[in-house]
Write a protein that holds these residues in place. Structure first.
Motif, PDB file in Angstrom:
ATOM      1  N   SER A  10     -88.079 -58.321 138.215  1.00  0.00           N
ATOM      2  CA  SER A  10     -89.016 -58.136 137.108  1.00  0.00           C
ATOM      3  C   SER A  10     -90.197 -59.097 137.210  1.00  0.00           C
ATOM      4  CB  SER A  10     -88.300 -58.334 135.764  1.00  0.00           C
ATOM      5  OG  SER A  10     -87.824 -59.666 135.657  1.00  0.00           O
ATOM      6  N   VAL A  11     -91.183 -58.834 136.375  1.00  0.00           N
ATOM      7  CA  VAL A  11     -92.361 -59.688 136.257  1.00  0.00           C
ATOM      8  C   VAL A  11     -92.329 -60.344 134.883  1.00  0.00           C
ATOM      9  CG1 VAL A  11     -94.887 -59.755 136.167  1.00  0.00           C
ATOM     10  CG2 VAL A  11     -93.731 -58.234 137.795  1.00  0.00           C
ATOM     11  N   ARG A  12     -92.517 -61.654 134.869  1.00  0.00           N
ATOM     12  CA  ARG A  12     -92.687 -62.365 133.601  1.00  0.00           C
ATOM     13  C   ARG A  12     -94.174 -62.594 133.413  1.00  0.00           C
ATOM     14  NH1 ARG A  12     -93.365 -67.430 131.432  1.00  0.00           N
ATOM     15  NH2 ARG A  12     -92.281 -67.830 129.452  1.00  0.00           N
ATOM     16  N   ILE A  43     -95.606 -65.126 120.438  1.00  0.00           N
ATOM     17  CA  ILE A  43     -95.300 -64.387 121.659  1.00  0.00           C
ATOM     18  C   ILE A  43     -95.614 -65.276 122.854  1.00  0.00           C
ATOM     19  CG2 ILE A  43     -95.858 -62.370 123.060  1.00  0.00           C
ATOM     20  CD1 ILE A  43     -96.663 -60.971 120.414  1.00  0.00           C
ATOM     21  N   ARG A  44     -94.635 -65.452 123.712  1.00  0.00           N
ATOM     22  CA  ARG A  44     -94.808 -66.318 124.882  1.00  0.00           C
ATOM     23  C   ARG A  44     -95.071 -65.523 126.163  1.00  0.00           C
ATOM     24  NH1 ARG A  44     -90.635 -71.246 126.386  1.00  0.00           N
ATOM     25  NH2 ARG A  44     -92.049 -72.403 127.783  1.00  0.00           N
ATOM     26  N   ALA A  45     -94.339 -64.415 126.324  1.00  0.00           N
ATOM     27  CA  ALA A  45     -94.459 -63.629 127.558  1.00  0.00           C
ATOM     28  C   ALA A  45     -93.864 -62.249 127.342  1.00  0.00           C
ATOM     29  CB  ALA A  45     -93.746 -64.341 128.717  1.00  0.00           C
ATOM     30  N   VAL A  46     -94.076 -61.396 128.320  1.00  0.00           N
ATOM     31  CA  VAL A  46     -93.456 -60.075 128.343  1.00  0.00           C
ATOM     32  C   VAL A  46     -92.715 -59.944 129.666  1.00  0.00           C
ATOM     33  CG1 VAL A  46     -93.793 -57.591 128.116  1.00  0.00           C
ATOM     34  CG2 VAL A  46     -95.387 -59.164 127.012  1.00  0.00           C
ATOM     35  N   HIS A  47     -91.470 -59.505 129.609  1.00  0.00           N
ATOM     36  CA  HIS A  47     -90.665 -59.285 130.812  1.00  0.00           C
ATOM     37  C   HIS A  47     -90.646 -57.785 131.105  1.00  0.00           C
ATOM     38  CE1 HIS A  47     -88.711 -63.390 130.861  1.00  0.00           C
ATOM     39  NE2 HIS A  47     -89.241 -63.366 129.650  1.00  0.00           N
ATOM     40  N   ILE A  48     -91.109 -57.404 132.288  1.00  0.00           N
ATOM     41  CA  ILE A  48     -91.241 -55.993 132.652  1.00  0.00           C
ATOM     42  C   ILE A  48     -90.592 -55.786 134.009  1.00  0.00           C
ATOM     43  CG2 ILE A  48     -92.831 -54.047 132.845  1.00  0.00           C
ATOM     44  CD1 ILE A  48     -94.962 -55.901 131.554  1.00  0.00           C
ATOM     45  N   LYS A  49     -89.662 -54.863 134.094  1.00  0.00           N
ATOM     46  CA  LYS A  49     -89.026 -54.572 135.384  1.00  0.00           C
ATOM     47  C   LYS A  49     -90.060 -54.023 136.361  1.00  0.00           C
ATOM     48  CE  LYS A  49     -84.324 -53.716 133.726  1.00  0.00           C
ATOM     49  NZ  LYS A  49     -83.214 -52.727 133.636  1.00  0.00           N
ATOM     50  N   LYS A  50     -89.959 -54.483 137.604  1.00  0.00           N
ATOM     51  CA  LYS A  50     -90.849 -53.971 138.638  1.00  0.00           C
ATOM     52  C   LYS A  50     -90.591 -52.473 138.829  1.00  0.00           C
ATOM     53  CE  LYS A  50     -90.872 -56.675 142.323  1.00  0.00           C
ATOM     54  NZ  LYS A  50     -90.323 -57.614 143.342  1.00  0.00           N
ATOM     55  N   ALA A  51     -91.645 -51.729 139.005  1.00  0.00           N
ATOM     56  CA  ALA A  51     -91.523 -50.272 139.119  1.00  0.00           C
ATOM     57  C   ALA A  51     -90.638 -49.895 140.296  1.00  0.00           C
ATOM     58  CB  ALA A  51     -92.899 -49.650 139.274  1.00  0.00           C
TER      59      ALA A  51
END
Length: 299
Positions: free
Chosen positions: A63-65, A159-167
């Motif tokens: 994922s991307v933080r 809000i500190r960050a968003v965690h998004i799974k890599k495509a």
């Protein structure tokens, strides 16, 4: 109006705990509009621009933080491969000047149903990292939006960050506006294929009181793809399946009539975008990893 300017994340949390009504400002692309039009007159503004970690991102194995203040321009330039849906959404934000200032954290904080990042975040299945002096927690994106311009943040949280799974598969994003730049979405649609879990996720913007997913449409398409063996055989999705998916996406909307468009137009446009983005993402999927051996066939 008092101006609070913490020099670190810890100072920012302490300031927010002491002044729970303080409005955070980083890019300012949403907050300053409301202040300039006298729609909001907060007692305190909490300037986060000196908190450097909010403008940083980290690409992990899965994922991307993404720091809350990473500008849209940086997402477009540096994270297009890992977060293609969000990069496409970022490209539709306002103008180059605003894309250089604004970030996903501001979109989430404002929680406008028309925020450009929301459909992509919903389709990707993101999590929002929020913090206070009491600690840190992750909020699934599906639970983040609680009403019109309302979110799940407690009064002392930032809000500190968003965690998004890599495509792990193709992603797409479409937006309808009255012109190509500097425009609030009439409606928007995000779609992400997740081949690892053999699922599809959606995101709809500016067509309901909050950003929403078309869950019934997702369930229908997931079942159709599985029953037809589409994930393995790479066949073209039949027009009837695409149409039913589009119709169900339209039905997931709960729009209003306003100066940007009518409710009926929004429903119609979401259906068109759903069908088109499904076609685009599936063609990309079929063309990957040698799946083109089935190109031209009809399921």
């Amino acid at each position: 109006m008092d101006f609070l300017r913490p020099a670190s994340w810890e100072e920012a949390l302490a300031a927010k705990a002491e002044h729970p009504t303080a409005v955070p400002i980083a890019g300012g692309t949403d907050v300053m509009v409301e202040i300039n039009f006298d729609h909001r007159r907060p007692e305190y503004l909490l300037d986060l621009n000196r908190v450097g970690e909010l403008s940083e991102w980290e690409v992990g194995e899965e994922s991307v933080r993404l720091g809350a203040s990473v500008p849209y321009t940086q997402i477009m330039e540096s994270l297009r491969g890992e977060l293609p849906g969000l990069a496409l959404a970022s490209h539709t934000v306002a103008s180059p000047q605003i894309r250089n200032r604004g970030g996903v954290g501001g979109n989430l904080g404002t929680a406008s149903p028309a925020g450009d990042a929301h459909p992509a975040l919903l389709a990707a299945g993101a999590e929002v990292e929020v913090a206070s002096v009491r600690g840190t927690r992750l909020i699934p994106i599906d639970d983040f939006y609680t009403g019109v311009k309302r979110n799940a943040l407690a009064a002392d949280e930032l809000i500190r960050a968003v965690h998004i799974k890599k495509a792990d598969g193709p992603q797409q994003y479409s937006k309808v506006g009255t012109r190509n730049a500097m425009v609030i979405a009439v409606c928007a649609f995000g779609l992400a294929l997740h081949p690892e879990t053999r699922t599809v996720r959606t995101g709809i913007g500016s067509a309901a009181p909050t950003p929403v997913r078309a869950k019934t449409a997702e369930e229908f398409l997931n079942a159709a793809l599985e029953e037809g063996g589409f994930w393995d055989n790479g066949k073209i999705i039949t027009p009837s399946v695409a149409k039913q998916f589009a119709d169900l996406c339209s039905a997931a909307c709960n729009p209003i009539d306003d100066v940007r468009g009518t409710a009926s137009y929004r429903r119609h446009a979401v259906g068109i975008m759903a069908r088109r983005t499904l076609t685009w993402t599936w063609e990309t999927y079929r063309g990957a990893d040698g799946r083109t051996h089935q190109k031209g066939s009809v399921a």
